[in-house]
Design a protein around this motif. Structure first.
Motif, mmCIF file in Angstrom:
data_model
loop_
_atom_site.group_PDB
_atom_site.id
_atom_site.type_symbol
_atom_site.label_atom_id
_atom_site.label_comp_id
_atom_site.label_asym_id
_atom_site.label_seq_id
_atom_site.Cartn_x
_atom_site.Cartn_y
_atom_site.Cartn_z
ATOM 1 N N ASN A 298 0.770 -1.281 0.168
ATOM 2 C CA ASN A 298 -0.090 -0.056 -0.174
ATOM 3 C C ASN A 298 0.882 1.241 -0.086
ATOM 4 O O ASN A 298 2.008 1.189 0.496
ATOM 5 C CB ASN A 298 -0.991 0.199 1.212
ATOM 6 N N ASP A 325 -3.461 -0.692 -2.296
ATOM 7 C CA ASP A 325 -4.450 0.576 -2.233
ATOM 8 C C ASP A 325 -3.522 1.584 -2.014
ATOM 9 O O ASP A 325 -2.366 1.904 -1.572
ATOM 10 C CB ASP A 325 -5.140 0.442 -0.818
ATOM 11 N N ASN A 326 -4.107 2.983 -2.721
ATOM 12 C CA ASN A 326 -3.224 4.070 -2.670
ATOM 13 C C ASN A 326 -1.717 4.271 -3.379
ATOM 14 O O ASN A 326 -1.260 5.052 -3.115
ATOM 15 C CB ASN A 326 -3.138 4.593 -1.376
ATOM 16 N N GLY A 353 -5.712 -1.627 -6.927
ATOM 17 C CA GLY A 353 -6.136 -1.549 -5.690
ATOM 18 C C GLY A 353 -6.997 -0.379 -5.634
ATOM 19 O O GLY A 353 -7.172 0.495 -6.481
ATOM 20 N N LYS A 354 -7.436 -0.044 -4.557
ATOM 21 C CA LYS A 354 -8.501 1.125 -4.097
ATOM 22 C C LYS A 354 -7.523 2.424 -4.189
ATOM 23 O O LYS A 354 -6.328 2.369 -3.679
ATOM 24 C CB LYS A 354 -9.120 1.054 -2.811
ATOM 25 N N ASN A 355 -8.095 3.613 -4.736
ATOM 26 C CA ASN A 355 -7.481 4.974 -4.814
ATOM 27 C C ASN A 355 -6.199 4.836 -5.361
ATOM 28 O O ASN A 355 -5.158 5.698 -5.158
ATOM 29 C CB ASN A 355 -7.419 5.193 -3.411
ATOM 30 N N THR A 356 -6.030 4.247 -6.488
ATOM 31 C CA THR A 356 -4.904 4.149 -7.318
ATOM 32 C C THR A 356 -4.972 5.152 -8.083
ATOM 33 O O THR A 356 -5.948 5.721 -8.757
ATOM 34 C CB THR A 356 -4.803 2.801 -7.802
ATOM 35 N N ASN A 383 -12.268 -3.802 -8.441
ATOM 36 C CA ASN A 383 -12.081 -3.673 -7.303
ATOM 37 C C ASN A 383 -11.431 -2.120 -6.897
ATOM 38 O O ASN A 383 -11.235 -1.692 -5.991
ATOM 39 C CB ASN A 383 -11.165 -4.634 -6.487
ATOM 40 N N ALA A 384 -10.989 -1.734 -8.170
ATOM 41 C CA ALA A 384 -10.117 -0.443 -7.939
ATOM 42 C C ALA A 384 -10.864 0.604 -7.729
ATOM 43 O O ALA A 384 -11.050 1.689 -8.910
ATOM 44 C CB ALA A 384 -9.214 -0.220 -9.143
#
Lengths: 483, 248
Positions: A298, A325-326, A353-356, A383-384
């Motif tokens: 992350n 993530d991020n 990932g999330k908030n990428t 999922n991103a």
């Protein structure tokens, strides 16, 4: 007027490819051809552990089933993979214990290229790994780096000294069967660099690898693996040149990067392989490269900056897999094609990932009869959530026989993402250059100013000295192309 | 200072200027007027050495030196400045940085040290104040997205920075509203002195209300058909170009 005369004579002298010389040294070169025995011989020569041989053979098996990609926007006669030599090493006079024992001809070669390797002259703030044909000949500042736990060595050495790291990470970003060239590379790679930055470590200096192809009809299969542990940072530079031959040399590299939590990695390349005869297009390096980074942890970040000014054909897409993530992926590119050069280059940003976040700034400059394509993919998995991408692709045409193409691919499986794409095409015109000249500014300086203006978002990403070099290189390469 | 002797010149093999002779001395302002297609802009182009234009015969000297043999860059360094009718846009090149490059090219030519951005900024700021120009011009890309009036003002700013010996302003007044015209004319007047000379190329008399010429020449079909003092411009305005071309 002296200052001006100097520039003009410098320019004249540099007009030809100045790295086109060949170093005469005795080398240990395998007979041409590729089969399982050749792979076993390479592995044996390198005194590799069993797992490495297995990796190579698996890749070779895979490669046999694969076909050379035909989708890139480049054209060349089929390559006869049996007509290449897969290993060439400078013959050591005796066993190398220290740098003093490296063949002085080779040290002189690197010095001529502006990369002094010996202890007195070596670059103070950059550690250099010098790769000559298939082997690494010298790595500077090794001890100093070791003190903070950074491993920087030839990959052949890492395979023997740090087999667990190599076994764990090699092929984890670019699997052996990823593509035709990466499979070939995985089977026959001979050297390259290995970097490991331990947790909580900021590298005290820039790391750099310099590649030199010297032997005709040898393929250079560089393999580089870089691992950044949690909370680490390093900036890495890569430079390349080759002698001038009428035949084509193949450079099929694989570079894998891994960043763990909060780590940040910056990779800068100035590629200046011999591009072939500008008039006839004869000779030059085929640069078929797979470069990919994976932001595993992350909040980690990978940034690619490339200035591509050489090679007869470039096929290269430094990419980022944004797994954590991020995580952040960046791609800054200047690709210049001149003469009969062809480039199909760009990037892939894979958002998992999330908030990428990813950003792509690509500047293509085409001159003379060359062809320059940007090919980029932005892919967002389901999922991103909240992934962001910004892409900007600008092309500049110099003269009217060249071409520029843009192939953006966008795929998104998540509705919360934001993707922006901008593109433009412009031209250096005789009218612009006249405007500069009318104000007393020389043509060379005018071209430099326009090109620097066009590329400045990319140049500002490069380390200072590299940026200056890159600017000079582009100006020289464009001399006489306008008007 | 400038001697033009029986010059014939054109574009793509077509003769546009068909024998012009003109003498410009230090401190003088010459206005060149004429209908469209009379060869006014061609004259500006050959004085500055535009590569698309060709001089077929005749001579041009600047302080006794053959101007036609010099590259455009050298002419500029010798003090020839052309104010473009359509200044080209150059994206990515910062205006202040461009001005500094031009200023330093001149300094190097004169054997002086180059100025760094900070020192140059002082000069630039001062010149802009004198011309009544807004400082925002500094940080924009050269002419990119400038309005017609802004481009022309920027030409005058360049002229102010370079202090040329001979300035040729090619239709600097065209497309300007009255306020921009005043700024431009005011700038030009401030730069006039006994050591430099100015050639104003214009279609309309309007500019000459603000910049008083010493001489007016009327160009038609590639030749100077009438020369006179500033009163000639007024006559032209009142009677139109036909007055001259038909009686000629």
């Amino acid at each position: 007027m002296t200052a001006k005369e100097n520039t003009v004579s410098d320019v004249l002298e540099d007009k030809k490819y100045k790295y086109g010389f060949k170093t005469l040294i005795e080398s240990d070169t395998f007979a041409k051809g590729l089969n399982e025995d050749v792979i076993r011989a390479i592995s044996h020569k390198k005194k590799e552990p069993e797992f490495m041989l297995k990796f190579r053979l698996k890749a070779y098996e895979k490669w046999l089933t694969m076909k050379e990609p035909r989708w890139p926007n480049v054209h060349y006669p089929p390559i006869d993979y049996q007509n290449l030599s897969y290993y060439s090493a400078p013959k050591p006079k005796k066993k190398l214990e220290s740098l003093d024992e490296v063949d002085p001809e080779i040290l002189r070669t690197f010095e001529k290229l502006g990369i002094p390797l010996d202890e007195q002259k070596k670059l103070a703030n950059v550690a250099v790994d010098a790769v000559f044909d298939s082997v690494s000949v010298a790595t500077t500042h090794k001890k100093k780096l070791m003190e903070v736990g950074i491993i920087f060595c030839p990959i052949s050495e890492a395979i023997q000294e740090y087999p667990e790291l190599v076994e764990e990470y090699m092929g984890s970003v670019v699997p052996v069967g990823d593509n035709f060239y990466s499979a070939l590379n995985s089977a026959v790679f001979t050297d390259g660099s290995f970097v490991y930055i331990p947790p909580d470590t900021i590298s005290p200096m820039e790391l750099s690898t310099y590649f030199r192809i010297n032997t005709e009809e040898t393929g250079q299969f560089e393999r580089t693996l870089i691992i950044c542990a949690d909370n680490s940072y390093v900036s890495y530079l890569e430079g390349c040149t080759a002698p001038q031959f009428d035949t084509n040399q193949l450079h099929a590299a694989v570079v894998e990067l891994v960043t763990h939590e909060n780590a940040e990695f910056k990779y800068s390349t100035v590629q200046n392989w011999y591009a072939g005869d500008p008039e006839t297009g004869k000779g030059g390096v085929y640069n078929f490269v797979t470069k990919r980074g994976k932001c595993v942890g992350n909040n980690s970040k990978i940034s690619w900056t490339q200035v591509e000014t050489g090679s007869a054909i470039t096929w290269k897409y430094p990419s980022c897999i944004l797994q954590g993530d991020n995580t952040v992926g960046e791609f800054y590119s200047v690709a210049l094609t001149n003469g009969h050069m062809q480039a199909d280059t760009g990037t892939k940003m894979i958002h998992l990932g999330k908030n990428t976040k990813s950003s792509i700034i690509s500047k293509g400059i085409s001159a003379a009869n060359s062809s320059n394509s940007y090919r980029g993919q932005v892919k967002v998995s389901k999922n991103a959530t909240n992934a962001r991408n910004y892409s900007q692709c600008d092309s500049m045409l110099v003269g009217d026989k060249c071409s520029a193409h843009t192939f953006p691919y966008i795929e998104s499986a998540n509705s919360s993402v934001q993707i922006e794409h901008e593109a433009s095409t412009s031209k250096i015109s005789e009218e612009q250059l006249f405007y500069f000249e009318q104000r007393g500014i020389s043509r060379e300086n005018a071209i430099a100013a326009v090109i620097n203006g066009f590329c400045k978002e990319v140049f500002k990403q490069l380390p200072m000295e590299f940026a200056v070099e890159a600017q000079k290189l582009l100006t020289l390469k464009l001399e006489n192309s306008v008007g | 200072m400038l001697e033009i002797k029986d010059v014939r010149a054109g574009f793509d093999g077509t003769e546009i200027i068909k024998g012009i002779t003109l003498s410009v001395k230090k401190g003088e302002v010459h206005a060149i007027m004429g209908p469209n297609g009379s060869g006014k802009s061609t004259l500006a182009k050959i004085l500055s050495g535009h590569p698309s234009y060709e001089v077929m015969s005749g001579e041009v000297t600047l302080d006794g030196q053959n101007l036609l043999e010099m590259e455009p860059e050298k002419r500029a360094l010798k003090g020839v400045f052309m104010g473009f009718q359509y200044p080209v846009e150059i994206p990515g090149v910062n205006n202040a940085e461009f001005l500094r490059m031009a200023y330093n090219a001149k300094r190097i030519h004169e054997g002086q040290e180059e100025l760094d951005p900070l020192d140059f900024d002082e000069i630039l700021t001062e010149k802009m104040k004198v011309l009544g120009m807004e400082q925002k011009y500094k940080d924009r890309s050269l002419n990119e997205g400038f309005s017609g009036g802004e481009k022309k003002k920027n030409e005058i700013l360049q002229m102010a920075i370079l202090e040329p010996k001979l300035a040729v302003l090619d239709e600097t007044d065209s497309g300007l509203d009255i306020d921009a015209l005043r700024v431009v004319a005011n700038g030009v007047n401030k730069l006039r002195n006994e050591n430099n000379a100015l050639i104003l190329i214009t279609h309309y008399q309007r500019l000459l209300e603000y910049i008083q010429p010493d001489f007016v020449h009327v160009l038609s079909q590639g030749k100077i058909i009438k020369s006179g003092e500033k009163g000639l411009a007024l006559e032209l305005e009142a009677q139109g170009y036909d007055w001259l071309t038909t009686t000629h």
